[in-house]
Design an enzyme around this catalytic site. Structure first.
Site, short mmCIF file in Angstrom:
data_model
loop_
_atom_site.label_atom_id
_atom_site.label_comp_id
_atom_site.label_asym_id
_atom_site.label_seq_id
_atom_site.Cartn_x
_atom_site.Cartn_y
_atom_site.Cartn_z
N GLY A 15 64.86 53.12 41.46
CA GLY A 15 64.05 54.56 41.43
C GLY A 15 62.96 54.26 40.83
N LEU A 96 66.87 56.50 59.28
CA LEU A 96 66.89 58.10 59.44
C LEU A 96 66.84 58.30 61.15
CD1 LEU A 96 64.70 59.11 56.88
CD2 LEU A 96 67.05 59.65 56.85
N HIS A 112 55.99 50.92 51.31
CA HIS A 112 56.54 49.73 51.68
C HIS A 112 55.54 48.49 50.90
CE1 HIS A 112 58.48 46.73 54.37
NE2 HIS A 112 57.03 46.36 54.37
N GLN A 176 51.46 48.44 41.66
CA GLN A 176 50.47 49.38 42.57
C GLN A 176 50.99 50.28 43.40
OE1 GLN A 176 47.45 48.85 42.44
NE2 GLN A 176 47.74 47.22 40.87
#
Ligand code: GRF
Length: 211
Positions: A15, A96, A112, A176
């Protein structure tokens, strides 16, 4: 007072991107609040981050649901109850269903660790190294029904160094990620993102909203 965007975050791991969003909300660079975090892993590092920041979280074990649809229905129910307007996938290791995607039209983002459309799927930094790419980076995109496929909102480029191994490249990409994910969310909060086909247009700030 400006109304804060209500965000729901889905996580499976440590996280750090969730933390970047929490930090940006606390600093005020993001006019949003994390309304709820859902994890499908009981040992996700994200849980202690929520505890520390007093953010409501729920553990929903996907193994207790007999199919994807039922699991996703539970996620939708929790997100709706929390009044979530934007869903962030932040290292959420489940695919999902179409009905989940349709429940939050153009209001689900993912981050990503590669410059999409290069290196979708798992272990993107390793894929970039194995391919011999000179540059990689990260991408924030809207989620559609394909994997790592939706319209691109922001990207950041990271050079691949001769000395890089998977861990070092991943670490520089993550630095980043922690910048561009909150930035993309703020653009959404300011209603500055419009989507035309595959293209995301970033509108200029509303008059008078600039510092
Ligand atoms: C990030 O590298 C992100 O690009 C990918 O999953 C990872 C999650 O990392 N989708 P963290 O849990 O936010 O540290």
């Amino acid at each position: 007072m400006t109304k804060k965007l209500r965000i729901g975050v889905l996580v499976s791991g440590s996280g750090t991107n969730l933390q970047a969003v929490i930090d940006a909300c606390q600093k005020g660079s993001l006019t949003a609040e994390v309304a709820v975090v859902i994890t499908n892993k009981a040992d996700a590092g994200a849980i202690s981050r929520c505890e520390k920041a007093h953010i409501p979280w729920q553990f929903v074990d996907h193994r207790l649901f007999h199919d994807r649809q039922n699991f996703d229905n539970k996620l939708i129910e929790i997100l709706r109850e929390a009044g979530v307007e934007l869903v962030l996938l932040a290292g959420f290791m489940r695919i999902l269903t179409a009905s989940f995607i349709d429940s939050f039209p153009r209001a689900i983002m993912n981050i990503h660790p590669a410059l999409l459309p290069a290196f979708p799927g798992l272990h993107a930094p390793r894929q970039a190294l194995d391919y011999g790419a000179r540059f990689s980076g990260c991408t924030v995109h809207f989620v559609d029904k394909g994997v790592d496929n939706g319209p691109i909102i922001l990207q950041a480029v990271v050079p691949v160094l001769e000395s890089d191994c998977e861990e070092t490249l991943q670490a520089r990409i993550q630095e980043q990620e922690h910048k561009i994910y909150p930035e993309a969310v703020q653009l959404f909060a300011e209603k500055r993102l419009t989507v035309e086909g595959r293209k995301v247009r970033i509108l200029p700030p509303a008059p008078g909203s600039e510092p």
